[in-house]
Design a protein around this motif. Structure first.
Motif, short mmCIF file in Angstrom:
data_model
loop_
_atom_site.label_atom_id
_atom_site.label_comp_id
_atom_site.label_asym_id
_atom_site.label_seq_id
_atom_site.Cartn_x
_atom_site.Cartn_y
_atom_site.Cartn_z
N VAL A 5 0.83 -1.21 0.00
CA VAL A 5 0.00 0.00 0.00
C VAL A 5 0.86 1.26 0.00
N GLU A 6 1.88 1.32 0.85
CA GLU A 6 2.72 2.51 0.93
C GLU A 6 3.40 2.80 -0.40
N GLU A 7 3.89 1.78 -1.05
CA GLU A 7 4.54 1.93 -2.36
C GLU A 7 3.54 2.49 -3.38
N ALA A 8 2.30 2.00 -3.32
CA ALA A 8 1.27 2.47 -4.25
C ALA A 8 0.93 3.94 -4.01
N ILE A 9 0.90 4.35 -2.74
CA ILE A 9 0.62 5.76 -2.42
C ILE A 9 1.74 6.65 -2.96
N ASN A 10 2.97 6.23 -2.76
CA ASN A 10 4.11 7.00 -3.27
C ASN A 10 4.04 7.15 -4.79
N TYR A 11 3.64 6.06 -5.46
CA TYR A 11 3.50 6.10 -6.92
C TYR A 11 2.38 7.07 -7.33
N ALA A 12 1.26 7.01 -6.63
CA ALA A 12 0.13 7.87 -6.94
C ALA A 12 0.50 9.35 -6.81
N LEU A 13 1.32 9.67 -5.85
CA LEU A 13 1.71 11.06 -5.61
C LEU A 13 2.57 11.64 -6.73
N THR A 14 3.08 10.78 -7.61
CA THR A 14 3.84 11.26 -8.76
C THR A 14 2.92 11.64 -9.93
N THR A 15 1.62 11.38 -9.80
CA THR A 15 0.61 11.62 -10.85
C THR A 15 1.12 11.22 -12.24
N PRO A 16 1.39 9.93 -12.45
CA PRO A 16 1.93 9.48 -13.73
C PRO A 16 0.97 9.77 -14.89
N THR A 17 1.53 10.18 -16.01
CA THR A 17 0.75 10.63 -17.16
C THR A 17 -0.24 9.58 -17.64
N GLU A 18 0.20 8.34 -17.77
CA GLU A 18 -0.68 7.28 -18.28
C GLU A 18 -1.89 7.09 -17.37
N LEU A 19 -1.66 7.09 -16.07
CA LEU A 19 -2.76 6.94 -15.12
C LEU A 19 -3.72 8.12 -15.22
N MET A 20 -3.20 9.32 -15.30
CA MET A 20 -4.05 10.51 -15.34
C MET A 20 -4.91 10.54 -16.60
N THR A 21 -4.40 10.03 -17.71
CA THR A 21 -5.17 9.94 -18.95
C THR A 21 -6.34 8.98 -18.77
N LYS A 22 -6.10 7.88 -18.09
CA LYS A 22 -7.17 6.89 -17.85
C LYS A 22 -8.22 7.44 -16.89
#
Length: 357
Positions: free
Chosen positions: A284-301
């Protein structure tokens, strides 16, 4: 015809059974009052706190008072409403379709209980299924309007009490549903406790009002300079204050996504590409850290998903709901009779202690 102008001198009842319903219906109340309509509130049951009423908001205390007042339209952000009260019944939903399945494997969001004359849907991914159900059943209509709750959401709330401009840390909002089977609260307690001690993020915690009291107390005990437990009838400022949400299958995550902000879910029932779903608590912690980077591919989805969920960002959904209600009221279309639902009506009459009409 401009159906909004038809609001003047008509009567509108807000029928609620949970505290979160205040925030759902108040934007609609504002539109009605601005156009010369009358509004009353009926607070059903012990789960509604009368102290959350604002100054000037008027109530009806009994079903008999509702009959005497004779509302033209009744709004309910719930699954059921008594069919033995006057007025056309309009369903405005208490949340989005989060994909929750009941024990029979059915999605309750699309369960028709024979209570409403009109469903005001939130976006294309709910409109299409409800229109198909309207064709099948024939006793209600469907209009896509957007959700009144979100009208204030698309402007920043001034003096947001959950923001701290003096704290440079990112803010994590943790929300959870109450179902023991679906809730992250008991399953991630030790991990969240550790996050609260690390101090890496500023953490806000808010639970569904039906969350077991013992769990609520456990989380309240975690409060410190890094974690705040929040009880409120209006979640919009909370959502605006956070950078990332950690959630399970609660529909509140969909409101958060509409800000175009990432959501990490734990064992979500309907995971999609717009979510970062994890099933291992240690990830979970790793996923939160990833989310905080607002990756372009995720934001498009996320953007694509939001266009299907609730494409309206103009803050005018309450106007559309009001216009749709007035249109149904004035045009009085020929619909099939609602199912009689003898057992449900008996239970509602017993619950409300009402046996007339």
């Amino acid at each position: 015809m401009d159906y909004l102008t038809a609001t003047a001198e008509k009567k509108y009842l807000m029928y609620i059974s949970q505290n979160y319903s205040y925030a759902i219906l108040r934007p609609l109340q504002q539109e009605i009052l601005a156009r010369g309509g009358q509004v009353r509130w009926f607070l059903e049951g012990s789960n509604v706190n009368h102290e959350f009423l604002n100054e000037g908001e008027q109530t009806l205390s009994t079903i008999e008072e509702i009959h005497n007042w004779q509302p033209d339209v009744v709004y309910a952000p719930s699954n059921i409403i008594p069919t033995f009260i006057p007025g056309i019944k309009v369903g405005v939903f208490h949340g989005f379709d989060a994909g929750k399945l009941n024990r029979k494997g059915e999605n309750d969001h699309f369960k028709i209980r024979g209570c409403f004359d009109l469903y005001c849907t939130q976006g294309p991914n709910t409109t299409a299924p409800f229109k198909a159900l309207a064709t099948k059943h024939g006793f209600f209509e469907v209009k896509e309007t957007g959700w009144p709750t979100l009208d204030p959401f698309f402007s920043q709330i001034a003096n947001n009490p959950y923001k701290n401009p003096n704290d440079p840390r990112k803010t994590l909002l943790i929300c959870s549903t109450f179902s023991k089977r679906l809730s992250l609260a008991p399953k991630l307690y030790e991990h969240i406790k550790a996050y609260s001690q690390q101090g890496k993020w500023r953490i806000l915690v808010q639970f569904h009002p039906k969350m077991p009291s013992e769990l609520v107390e456990q989380y309240k005990d975690l409060q410190n300079d890094n974690l705040t437990f929040v009880e409120t009838d209006n979640v919009l400022p909370l959502l605006q204050a956070a950078d990332v949400m950690l959630c399970d299958t609660s529909s509140i995550l969909l409101m958060f996504l509409l800000q175009r902000k990432p959501v990490v879910t734990f064992c979500n029932q309907a995971p999609g590409e717009h979510l970062i779903d994890v099933t291992n608590p240690d990830k979970v912690e790793e996923a939160i850290n990833y989310a905080l980077t607002t990756p372009t591919e995720l934001m498009t989805k996320i953007e694509h998903f939001c266009q299907q969920l609730h494409p309206y960002q103009d803050g005018l959904s309450s106007q559309r709901v009001l216009a749709a209600s007035n249109e149904l009221l004035l045009n009085n279309p020929v619909l099939k009779p609602k199912p009689r639902n003898f057992i449900r009506n008996f239970k509602m009459r017993k619950k409300l202690n009402y046996w007339r009409w």
